[in-house]
Design an enzyme around this catalytic site. Structure first.
Site, PDB file in Angstrom:
ATOM      1  N   HIS A  17       0.839  -1.207   0.000  1.00 42.57           N
ATOM      2  CA  HIS A  17       0.000   0.000   0.000  1.00 42.57           C
ATOM      3  C   HIS A  17       0.873   1.257   0.000  1.00 42.57           C
ATOM      4  O   HIS A  17       0.593   2.213  -0.713  1.00 42.57           O
ATOM      5  CB  HIS A  17      -0.890   0.052   1.255  1.00 42.57           C
ATOM      6  CG  HIS A  17      -1.902  -1.043   1.374  1.00 42.57           C
ATOM      7  ND1 HIS A  17      -2.116  -1.727   2.543  1.00 42.57           N
ATOM      8  CD2 HIS A  17      -2.779  -1.574   0.486  1.00 42.57           C
ATOM      9  CE1 HIS A  17      -3.080  -2.614   2.381  1.00 42.57           C
ATOM     10  NE2 HIS A  17      -3.496  -2.556   1.132  1.00 42.57           N
ATOM     11  N   LYS A  41     -15.019  -8.615   3.667  1.00 42.22           N
ATOM     12  CA  LYS A  41     -13.719  -9.148   4.096  1.00 42.22           C
ATOM     13  C   LYS A  41     -13.773  -9.777   5.489  1.00 42.22           C
ATOM     14  O   LYS A  41     -12.751 -10.062   6.086  1.00 42.22           O
ATOM     15  CB  LYS A  41     -12.667  -8.038   4.063  1.00 42.22           C
ATOM     16  CG  LYS A  41     -12.348  -7.609   2.636  1.00 42.22           C
ATOM     17  CD  LYS A  41     -10.959  -7.080   2.503  1.00 42.22           C
ATOM     18  CE  LYS A  41     -10.638  -6.853   1.038  1.00 42.22           C
ATOM     19  NZ  LYS A  41      -9.333  -6.317   0.820  1.00 42.22           N
ATOM     20  N   ARG A  91      -2.018  -6.573  -8.010  1.00 40.11           N
ATOM     21  CA  ARG A  91      -0.989  -7.565  -7.703  1.00 40.11           C
ATOM     22  C   ARG A  91      -1.037  -8.694  -8.718  1.00 40.11           C
ATOM     23  O   ARG A  91      -0.081  -8.999  -9.385  1.00 40.11           O
ATOM     24  CB  ARG A  91      -1.229  -8.164  -6.306  1.00 40.11           C
ATOM     25  CG  ARG A  91      -0.955  -7.221  -5.188  1.00 40.11           C
ATOM     26  CD  ARG A  91      -1.587  -7.688  -3.902  1.00 40.11           C
ATOM     27  NE  ARG A  91      -3.037  -7.629  -3.984  1.00 40.11           N
ATOM     28  CZ  ARG A  91      -3.842  -7.695  -2.939  1.00 40.11           C
ATOM     29  NH1 ARG A  91      -3.341  -7.865  -1.743  1.00 40.11           N
ATOM     30  NH2 ARG A  91      -5.137  -7.603  -3.092  1.00 40.11           N
ATOM     31  N   SER A 128      -3.158  -7.856   3.249  1.00 40.05           N
ATOM     32  CA  SER A 128      -3.410  -7.655   4.676  1.00 40.05           C
ATOM     33  C   SER A 128      -3.863  -8.960   5.339  1.00 40.05           C
ATOM     34  O   SER A 128      -3.470  -9.269   6.471  1.00 40.05           O
ATOM     35  CB  SER A 128      -4.484  -6.580   4.883  1.00 40.05           C
ATOM     36  OG  SER A 128      -4.041  -5.358   4.354  1.00 40.05           O
TER      37      SER A 128
HETATM   38  P1  ADP Z   1      -5.563  -6.112   0.940  1.00 39.34           P
HETATM   39  O1  ADP Z   1      -5.960  -6.795  -0.332  1.00 39.34           O
HETATM   40  O2  ADP Z   1      -4.103  -6.170   1.235  1.00 39.34           O
HETATM   41  O3  ADP Z   1      -6.476  -6.438   2.086  1.00 39.34           O
HETATM   42  P2  ADP Z   1      -6.964  -3.578   0.620  1.00 39.34           P
HETATM   43  O4  ADP Z   1      -8.306  -4.124   0.483  1.00 39.34           O
HETATM   44  O5  ADP Z   1      -6.753  -2.667   1.747  1.00 39.34           O
HETATM   45  O6  ADP Z   1      -5.752  -4.605   0.704  1.00 39.34           O
HETATM   46  O7  ADP Z   1      -6.545  -2.941  -0.758  1.00 39.34           O
HETATM   47  C1  ADP Z   1      -6.618  -1.587  -1.082  1.00 39.34           C
HETATM   48  C2  ADP Z   1      -5.981  -1.381  -2.416  1.00 39.34           C
HETATM   49  O8  ADP Z   1      -4.590  -1.694  -2.331  1.00 39.34           O
HETATM   50  C3  ADP Z   1      -6.522  -2.247  -3.553  1.00 39.34           C
HETATM   51  O9  ADP Z   1      -6.485  -1.480  -4.728  1.00 39.34           O
HETATM   52  C4  ADP Z   1      -5.512  -3.357  -3.646  1.00 39.34           C
HETATM   53  O10 ADP Z   1      -5.449  -3.924  -4.926  1.00 39.34           O
HETATM   54  C5  ADP Z   1      -4.242  -2.616  -3.332  1.00 39.34           C
HETATM   55  N1  ADP Z   1      -3.183  -3.478  -2.838  1.00 39.34           N
HETATM   56  C6  ADP Z   1      -3.271  -4.365  -1.844  1.00 39.34           C
HETATM   57  N2  ADP Z   1      -2.106  -5.026  -1.663  1.00 39.34           N
HETATM   58  C7  ADP Z   1      -1.247  -4.522  -2.587  1.00 39.34           C
HETATM   59  C8  ADP Z   1       0.116  -4.806  -2.931  1.00 39.34           C
HETATM   60  N3  ADP Z   1       0.809  -5.753  -2.305  1.00 39.34           N
HETATM   61  N4  ADP Z   1       0.667  -4.086  -3.928  1.00 39.34           N
HETATM   62  C9  ADP Z   1      -0.056  -3.147  -4.574  1.00 39.34           C
HETATM   63  N5  ADP Z   1      -1.339  -2.857  -4.321  1.00 39.34           N
HETATM   64  C10 ADP Z   1      -1.930  -3.527  -3.335  1.00 39.34           C
END
Ligand code: ADP
Length: 171
Positions: A17, A41, A91, A128
């Protein structure tokens, strides 16, 4: 002035992030990171307030980043904060499938354009949910999250393990 909105669950924020936020902060004048409670989630680990504090501490070096929380539609929030664009990280292919549909739906209903940023190869495996799993069993996640997040994860799960141990002892 161009404003971009970066929405997500951030439960908790991790280095993947942060990379997106740092790049967005180079490209846009104003970056709004918004933490949402996402019922899809499952149970959350940190409250929205805690997540917001962790995001703030982890992005304190970026003066054009601000943080908010929301429980409304992303497109409504984009309008509220005056965002010209939404940014999302990608990703793997499965991210793309769901994100593309969401991006097109959001564009259809509000006209707001979503931009995708590919994650760096060193962050492609970070999620996460996986970080929570490792931390839950006492694993070391310090290379995957900012120091403040690692500390709070250790405290939170240490406390939960202690509570469980005490309950077990009482059985
Ligand atoms: P996670 O999938 O880690 O629970 P979130 O729901 O908080 O994360 O994701 C928020 C945004 O961050 C989404 O656009 C998701 O694709 C992106 N994101 C999550 N993990 C990564 C990563 N490792 N690299 C780049 N973008 C990411």
């Amino acid at each position: 002035m161009t404003t971009v909105l970066y929405p997500g669950s951030f439960d908790p924020i991790h280095n993947g992030h942060i990379e997106i936020i740092e790049t967005a902060a180079r490209l846009f004048d104003d970056v709004v990171v918004a933490a949402v409670r996402n019922p899809q989630k499952g149970a959350q680990l940190f409250t929205l307030e805690q997540r917001q504090d962790l995001i703030a501490a982890s992005t304190a070096h970026l003066p054009n980043v601000r943080i908010t929380m929301f429980s409304s539609l992303v497109v409504d929030l984009a309008k509220d904060v005056g965002a010209d664009f939404i940014v999302k990280g990608l990703r793997v292919v499965t991210d793309f499938e769901s994100e593309l549909m969401m991006a097109q739906m959001n564009r259809q209903v509000s006209g707001v354009i979503t931009m995708f940023m590919a994650s760096g190869p060193q962050y492609g495996f970070l999620a996460s949910k996986l970080i929570r799993e490792i931390a839950r069993f006492g694993g070391d996640v310090s290379s995957m999250v900012p120091p403040g997040v690692a500390k709070l994860l250790a405290e939170r799960y240490g406390e939960l393990r202690r509570q469980k141990g005490e309950e077990g002892a009482g059985d």
